[in-house]
Design a protein around this motif. Structure first.
Motif, PDB file in Angstrom:
ATOM      1  N   MET A  23       0.842  -1.204   0.000  1.00  0.00           N
ATOM      2  CA  MET A  23       0.000   0.000   0.000  1.00  0.00           C
ATOM      3  C   MET A  23       0.881   1.261   0.000  1.00  0.00           C
ATOM      4  N   GLY A  45      -3.017   3.040  -6.091  1.00  0.00           N
ATOM      5  CA  GLY A  45      -3.992   2.652  -5.078  1.00  0.00           C
ATOM      6  C   GLY A  45      -3.801   1.208  -4.664  1.00  0.00           C
ATOM      7  N   PRO A  46      -4.211   0.883  -3.479  1.00  0.00           N
ATOM      8  CA  PRO A  46      -4.759   1.773  -2.442  1.00  0.00           C
ATOM      9  C   PRO A  46      -3.654   2.580  -1.767  1.00  0.00           C
TER      10      PRO A  46
END
Length: 221
Positions: free
Chosen positions: A1, A39-40
């Motif tokens: 992430m 993303g995320p």
């Protein structure tokens, strides 16, 4: 992430209270996150200084950088001059192996491009300063009273800026939400014209005028 530490800066407490400069930075950062970020993503923390970009001693920036180095998150700013107006500080951060920088308004710029942009901006400011000093020296050599001339010019400029700011604030509730939603300058101009909102001279809005309004609302320092 993907992880970010967000940093914002305005020059004065007054700008902080008005929120205009900070809101503009928020919009740039939101546009980047929605359209350009991998993303995320996660916002690890947010920091905010109310000091001039000429000062290197900024406690919130120091705290943001410390967290970036500890977590490996990227430092995210809306514009390069929100980080600093000194190319030396920007260059030092870029050389720091534990600091990764992202500029929302230049989403695809690499380190080399950001360094060049910072250097050119600093060079332009130095030239403007030198040009002003030369003009004052020339006026003094011709026997003009610089103090009185400068005072009158400053007062006139202050009135012009105040009027421009007041006009910008009148359309802020239309312009800012549209921009935050990703509307183009042309689309915002069309919306103002459709709503019957006149420009300062009673004419039709153009994209360039909307751009100036957004810049005034940002209260860049």
């Amino acid at each position: 992430m993907k992880r970010y530490v967000v940093y914002r800066r305005v020059s004065t407490e007054e700008q902080s209270k008005s929120r205009l400069g900070l809101d503009a930075q928020d919009r740039d950062i939101s546009l980047f996150l929605e359209n350009f970020s991998e993303g995320p993503f996660e916002i690890v923390a947010e920091f905010e200084d109310h000091l001039s970009g000429k000062h290197d001693d900024r406690p919130q920036l120091a705290a943001a950088l410390e967290l970036v180095r500890k977590t490996g998150a990227e430092l995210l700013v809306s514009k390069l001059d929100r980080l600093s107006r000194k190319v030396s500080l920007i260059a030092a951060l870029m050389d720091d192996p534990k600091v990764r920088l992202r500029v929302a308004s230049m989403p695809n710029a690499d380190k080399f491009q950001l360094h060049i942009y910072a250097a050119l901006a600093e060079q332009e400011r130095e030239f403007i300063s030198a040009r002003t000093k030369a003009a004052l020296a020339e006026a003094k050599a011709k026997g003009k009273k610089l103090g009185g001339l400068r005072d009158k010019t400053m007062k006139r400029n202050a009135v012009i800026q105040a009027n421009a700011k007041a006009r910008a604030e009148k359309v802020a509730k239309t312009v800012q939400p549209l921009r935050s939603q990703g509307a183009s300058l042309r689309e915002i101009a069309d919306a103002l014209n459709t709503s019957g909102v006149p420009t300062a001279r009673g004419g039709k809005w153009q994209a360039s005028q909307v751009k100036r309004v957004l810049e005034r609302l940002e209260v860049a320092s």
